[in-house]
Design an enzyme around this catalytic site. Structure first.
Site, short mmCIF file in Angstrom:
data_model
loop_
_atom_site.label_atom_id
_atom_site.label_comp_id
_atom_site.label_asym_id
_atom_site.label_seq_id
_atom_site.Cartn_x
_atom_site.Cartn_y
_atom_site.Cartn_z
N GLN A 63 -17.11 -0.86 -48.15
CA GLN A 63 -18.51 -1.09 -48.51
C GLN A 63 -19.24 0.20 -48.89
O GLN A 63 -20.29 0.15 -49.53
CB GLN A 63 -19.25 -1.76 -47.34
CG GLN A 63 -18.79 -3.17 -47.03
CD GLN A 63 -19.29 -4.19 -48.04
OE1 GLN A 63 -19.96 -3.85 -49.00
NE2 GLN A 63 -18.94 -5.44 -47.83
N CYS A 84 -12.79 -11.46 -44.26
CA CYS A 84 -11.80 -11.55 -43.18
C CYS A 84 -11.98 -12.80 -42.34
O CYS A 84 -11.03 -13.29 -41.73
CB CYS A 84 -11.89 -10.32 -42.28
SG CYS A 84 -11.97 -8.76 -43.15
#
Length: 216
Positions: free
Chosen positions: A9, A155
């Site tokens: 990120q 995830c």
């Protein structure tokens, strides 16, 4: 010990200087900074020992056998170059759009809250929780209007449970279930932000009318 950081990120969003960091391993993914999907990087500090992930060839210093995806690697390199160019100016513009989006949604949608530190965070992301409604339902209605957002990390995309991270942060169960994340980029426009601001109260109000947890 070896220290690894998941910088998926961060890369392309904030300046990084690994020569001034104690990180031994760092991973990033191309699709997070407008590079082709399916390509990424594992930075390995010189002297860090790793067992081969896949044997059978000499590629990638013997750590991972197999022919490299050269076009995607070149694309990732170019994407990093473009992301680093004028990064401060780009971040400031994206931050202003993100802040405008946040403030308007929090003002127009009662029982909503910003998750995370309001200052020490990436300039482009915003995670907001809405009490008594499902994040997935919000996403479905946003999609109907052509607006993209997410309700959690990739995830845990198959899980129906609220984010364990938000729960650990003290976000109530009823709010954590209704959390969504907006991720902006340098390509987003103020017109797109205004459109999202216009649609969010309509979506939240409609879903709350259907919620069994809201007093009619």
């Amino acid at each position: 010990s070896i220290f690894h950081t998941d910088a998926v990120q961060a890369v392309g969003k904030i300046p990084l200087n690994l020569s001034k960091s104690n990180v031994d391993l760092l991973s990033l993914s191309g699709h997070k900074l407008h590079a082709p999907k399916g390509v990424g990087v594992l930075y390995v500090r010189k002297g860090t020992r790793l067992s081969p992930y896949m044997i059978g060839g000499h590629q990638e210093a013997g750590r991972r056998a197999g022919t490299e995806n050269v076009p995607s690697i070149i694309g990732l390199g170019k994407a990093c170059e473009l992301a680093a160019k004028n990064i401060k100016e780009k971040n400031e513009r994206v931050r202003k759009l993100r802040d405008k989006l946040e403030k308007a949604i929090l003002k127009s949608c009662p029982d909503s809250q910003l998750n995370g530190d309001p200052d020490n965070r990436l300039p482009n992301t915003s995670n907001i929780s809405f009490e008594f409604i499902e994040g997935e339902s919000i996403l479905l209605m946003l999609d109907k209007y052509g607006i993209c957002a997410s309700s959690g990390s990739a995830c845990t995309s198959g899980s129906l449970e609220p984010s364990h991270v938000l729960r650990a942060m003290g976000v109530p169960f009823t709010a954590a279930h209704g959390s969504i994340r907006f991720s902006l980029s340098r390509y987003n426009t103020e017109k797109e932000v205004d459109y999202t601001i216009e649609k969010m109260p309509e979506i939240v109000n409609k879903l709350r009318k259907l919620s069994p947890f809201v007093t009619k």
